[in-house]
Design a protein around this motif. Structure first.
Motif, mmCIF file in Angstrom:
data_model
loop_
_atom_site.group_PDB
_atom_site.id
_atom_site.type_symbol
_atom_site.label_atom_id
_atom_site.label_comp_id
_atom_site.label_asym_id
_atom_site.label_seq_id
_atom_site.Cartn_x
_atom_site.Cartn_y
_atom_site.Cartn_z
ATOM 1 N N ASN A 1 -3.413 4.566 -1.316
ATOM 2 C CA ASN A 1 -4.348 5.473 -0.653
ATOM 3 C C ASN A 1 -4.486 6.791 -1.411
ATOM 4 O O ASN A 1 -5.585 7.327 -1.533
ATOM 5 N N ASN B 1 0.833 -1.198 0.000
ATOM 6 C CA ASN B 1 0.000 0.000 0.000
ATOM 7 C C ASN B 1 0.871 1.252 0.000
ATOM 8 O O ASN B 1 0.621 2.195 -0.752
ATOM 9 N N LEU C 1 -6.655 6.072 -4.394
ATOM 10 C CA LEU C 1 -8.062 5.950 -4.009
ATOM 11 C C LEU C 1 -8.694 7.308 -3.742
ATOM 12 O O LEU C 1 -9.808 7.586 -4.191
ATOM 13 N N VAL C 2 -7.993 8.171 -3.025
ATOM 14 C CA VAL C 2 -8.524 9.508 -2.738
ATOM 15 C C VAL C 2 -8.713 10.287 -4.035
ATOM 16 O O VAL C 2 -9.754 10.915 -4.254
#
Length: 172
Positions: A51, A45, A54-55
């Motif tokens: 992350n 990750n 994804l954001v």
């Protein structure tokens, strides 16, 4: 696995692994495998910038999502994720068979689905930038395309596994 373990819900183990790879294994009291999957999940990750991707994806910033992702690391994530789901479910099933005094089945459950899911997510991530796929705006995002192709190939894998099991049962 020890036979003194209490009943473990395979669905609960699956959902825990869906939340975060390794949680289903911790639920099943497979501490070594769970810890290893958690470490791998955090490493991949972090290195793939998942992350941030994804954001950016959920904010609709496709350019940032494309620039942030590190595919060299990101293509490992579906394998860890799919394995965690599959192993947690099947480990809980095996645990419950031992509790009931049955011999542990040699068969596994939903193997075709999870293999198809992993391959589909990898292909979806890898091919999200193909010109034909770019014509559908939602599929131009690496995350959405990976999930869609993963679910389609997972369903195909599940259907192929069911067909294989039916023909195998008829032969026996």
């Amino acid at each position: 696995m020890r036979s003194s373990r209490p009943y473990k819900s395979p669905r609960a183990a699956l959902v825990w692994s869906l939340v975060l790879p390794g949680f289903g294994q911790l639920y099943n009291k497979d501490y070594f495998v769970g810890s290893l999957l958690l470490v791998l999940e955090f490493l991949i990750n972090l290195k793939s910038h998942l992350n941030l991707v994804l954001v950016s994806t959920f904010n609709g910033d496709i350019l940032q999502a494309h620039q942030a992702v590190n595919y060299g690391w990101g293509l490992f994530y579906p394998s860890i994720y799919g394995f965690a789901l599959w192993q947690a479910y099947n480990s809980a099933k095996a645990n419950n068979h031992k509790l009931e005094g049955k011999t542990v089945e040699k068969r596994t459950y939903y193997t075709g689905f999870f293999i198809g899911l992993v391959i589909g997510i990898d292909f979806g991530l890898f091919w999200h930038d193909v010109h034909l796929i770019k014509t559908v705006p939602l599929l131009d995002y690496p995350v959405f395309n990976g999930v869609l192709v993963g679910m389609l190939l997972g369903l195909l894998g599940h259907l192929l596994e069911k067909k294989y099991r039916k023909t195998r049962v008829k032969q026996v």
